[in-house]
Motif scaffolding. Sequence first.
Motif, PDB file in Angstrom:
ATOM      1  N   GLU A  45       0.799  -1.240   0.000  1.00 15.39           N
ATOM      2  CA  GLU A  45       0.000   0.000   0.000  1.00 15.39           C
ATOM      3  C   GLU A  45       0.819   1.271   0.000  1.00 15.39           C
ATOM      4  O   GLU A  45       0.286   2.355  -0.273  1.00 15.39           O
ATOM      5  N   SER A  46       2.143   1.156   0.352  1.00 11.02           N
ATOM      6  CA  SER A  46       2.928   2.393   0.463  1.00 11.02           C
ATOM      7  C   SER A  46       4.390   2.125   0.142  1.00 11.02           C
ATOM      8  O   SER A  46       4.847   0.974   0.152  1.00 11.02           O
ATOM      9  N   TRP A  48       6.730   2.741   2.046  1.00 10.06           N
ATOM     10  CA  TRP A  48       7.288   2.156   3.278  1.00 10.06           C
ATOM     11  C   TRP A  48       7.133   0.639   3.222  1.00 10.06           C
ATOM     12  O   TRP A  48       8.062  -0.109   3.502  1.00 10.06           O
ATOM     13  N   ARG A  49       5.961   0.181   2.856  1.00 12.00           N
ATOM     14  CA  ARG A  49       5.678  -1.263   2.845  1.00 12.00           C
ATOM     15  C   ARG A  49       6.561  -1.978   1.828  1.00 12.00           C
ATOM     16  O   ARG A  49       7.098  -3.058   2.110  1.00 12.00           O
ATOM     17  N   ASP A 123       6.853  -4.823  12.626  1.00 18.26           N
ATOM     18  CA  ASP A 123       6.131  -3.610  12.223  1.00 18.26           C
ATOM     19  C   ASP A 123       5.019  -3.262  13.212  1.00 18.26           C
ATOM     20  O   ASP A 123       5.219  -2.468  14.121  1.00 18.26           O
ATOM     21  N   ARG A 124       3.839  -3.791  13.034  1.00 20.20           N
ATOM     22  CA  ARG A 124       2.698  -3.470  13.892  1.00 20.20           C
ATOM     23  C   ARG A 124       2.546  -4.551  14.971  1.00 20.20           C
ATOM     24  O   ARG A 124       3.038  -5.664  14.803  1.00 20.20           O
ATOM     25  N   PHE A 142       5.148   3.680  17.970  1.00 16.58           N
ATOM     26  CA  PHE A 142       4.337   4.605  17.163  1.00 16.58           C
ATOM     27  C   PHE A 142       3.796   5.773  17.978  1.00 16.58           C
ATOM     28  O   PHE A 142       3.629   6.878  17.461  1.00 16.58           O
ATOM     29  N   ALA A 180       0.250   1.498  13.964  1.00 15.39           N
ATOM     30  CA  ALA A 180       0.787   2.804  13.530  1.00 15.39           C
ATOM     31  C   ALA A 180      -0.302   3.875  13.631  1.00 15.39           C
ATOM     32  O   ALA A 180      -0.057   4.992  14.104  1.00 15.39           O
ATOM     33  N   ARG A 184      -0.068   7.003  16.426  1.00 16.63           N
ATOM     34  CA  ARG A 184       0.073   8.357  15.877  1.00 16.63           C
ATOM     35  C   ARG A 184      -1.183   9.192  16.164  1.00 16.63           C
ATOM     36  O   ARG A 184      -1.110  10.373  16.417  1.00 16.63           O
ATOM     37  N   PHE A 208      -3.542   4.863   4.701  1.00  7.76           N
ATOM     38  CA  PHE A 208      -2.107   4.833   4.366  1.00  7.76           C
ATOM     39  C   PHE A 208      -1.865   4.861   2.846  1.00  7.76           C
ATOM     40  O   PHE A 208      -0.784   4.470   2.391  1.00  7.76           O
ATOM     41  N   GLU A 233      -0.820  10.376   8.456  1.00 10.23           N
ATOM     42  CA  GLU A 233      -0.143   9.325   9.207  1.00 10.23           C
ATOM     43  C   GLU A 233       0.846   8.497   8.377  1.00 10.23           C
ATOM     44  O   GLU A 233       1.390   7.495   8.864  1.00 10.23           O
ATOM     45  N   ASN A 234       1.096   8.889   7.130  1.00 11.54           N
ATOM     46  CA  ASN A 234       2.257   8.376   6.379  1.00 11.54           C
ATOM     47  C   ASN A 234       2.510   9.237   5.152  1.00 11.54           C
ATOM     48  O   ASN A 234       1.686  10.088   4.793  1.00 11.54           O
ATOM     49  N   ASP A 264       7.035   8.301   8.197  1.00  8.71           N
ATOM     50  CA  ASP A 264       7.768   7.299   7.411  1.00  8.71           C
ATOM     51  C   ASP A 264       9.142   7.811   7.010  1.00  8.71           C
ATOM     52  O   ASP A 264      10.106   7.078   7.079  1.00  8.71           O
ATOM     53  N   CYS A 284      10.108   6.324  10.286  1.00  5.68           N
ATOM     54  CA  CYS A 284       9.581   5.031  10.751  1.00  5.68           C
ATOM     55  C   CYS A 284      10.355   4.003   9.933  1.00  5.68           C
ATOM     56  O   CYS A 284      10.112   3.844   8.743  1.00  5.68           O
TER      57      CYS A 284
HETATM   58  O1  GYE Z   1       3.687   4.075   8.329  1.00 15.86           O
HETATM   59  C1  GYE Z   1       2.759   3.022   6.341  1.00 15.86           C
HETATM   60  C2  GYE Z   1       2.439   1.578   6.032  1.00 15.86           C
HETATM   61  O2  GYE Z   1       2.806  -0.078   9.765  1.00 15.86           O
HETATM   62  C3  GYE Z   1       4.524   1.560  10.108  1.00 15.86           C
HETATM   63  O3  GYE Z   1       2.113   1.021   7.320  1.00 15.86           O
HETATM   64  C4  GYE Z   1       3.651   0.838   9.099  1.00 15.86           C
HETATM   65  C5  GYE Z   1       2.793   1.788   8.330  1.00 15.86           C
HETATM   66  C6  GYE Z   1       3.573   2.886   7.600  1.00 15.86           C
HETATM   67  O4  GYE Z   1       1.444   1.458   5.112  1.00 15.86           O
HETATM   68  O5  GYE Z   1       3.419   3.648   5.272  1.00 15.86           O
END
Ligand code: GYE
Length: 331
Positions: A45-46, A48-49, A123-124, A142, A180, A184, A208, A233-234, A264, A284
């Motif tokens: 999804e991001s 970061w992921r 991570d989470r 977080f 996260a 946050r 995200f 939040e990201n 992130d 992050c």
């Molecule tokens: O901030 C976001 C990702 O869990 C820290 O999940 C992760 C979060 C992060 O989709 O970009």
Amino acid sequence: MRKLLAMVFCLTIMINGGCAREEHPASAASGDSLIVVGFSQVGAESEWRVANTESMKSALSEENGYMLIFDDARQEQENQIRAIRMFIQQGVDYIVFSPKVETGWKSILLEAKEANIPVIVIDRYIEREYENLYTAYIGSDFHNEGEIAVTWLAKLLENQGRGEEPVRIVHIQGTIGSTAQVGRTAALEKAIKQHPNWEMIVQECGDFTKAKAYEVMGSILEYTKDIDVVYCENDGEALGAIAAMEEAGLKCNPNGGVIVISFDATRLGLEYCLAGKIALDVECNPLQGPYVDGIIKKLRCGEPIERIKYIDETYFDYFNITREIIDNRGY
Ligand code: GYE
């Protein structure tokens, strides 16, 4: 006869394997030198992921002694539960997963425990009452990330002489129920209670992703442009919100424009920081693969491990970011 063969088989592997360890059919099938790891990832999804996945794949590589079975859950918890059950049936040596949300893991983790397969959470988090069901956690604090953000924002507003005037805040949350998002969000909600002049005018979920945040911000701008701060939040959400605000004619900049807060500190997010569009980007760190590798290698040799590992993190802002910092970033 079967029992005797099985005992000889395991004894052979244990001698070849070096460290004493419980063998599982999958690792036996892959040759006794590879450690078989099942990894369930939330999705892609991001940025970061994606960096988190790359870090895990490069650390848990065959050259490094692993056979990695990777599953992308495409943002569905059900897919993660299905993947973890598959790992158990395959008899992997270790299960690693990033829980999409904190709840709903008790029964599948009990199945892993029953199968005597150690679970490493990255991570989470999962809900605290079931923390006996996993062997180790590696990730971020977080709530502390959120505290860094709101402390920095309060100081900026103070320095700008805006410590008393109304501050109108739009809050775009991450996936609801993910650690996260929980951490946050809690920091911002606590800070709003502590600063009577701060007003949360909208709180919406951006999941995200850049696309969802763009859509959410676009609908907010249809009924107000009187916004001082957007707390995303990201980085993906920040980029989506900024695109919507710029299309609506708003300037995103900590000096006189909308103050955009993000998390992130991906390379792309820091480019926006250098351009002044993101005022603050709280780091992050997604590079968790080497930590997981270290923990597994220690477990295999019966060495003590750190059960909860928070990775050190910092922050970057419009005033301290440089091209050199960005060029030297690992993700
Ligand atoms: O901030 C976001 C990702 O869990 C820290 O999940 C992760 C979060 C992060 O989709 O970009």
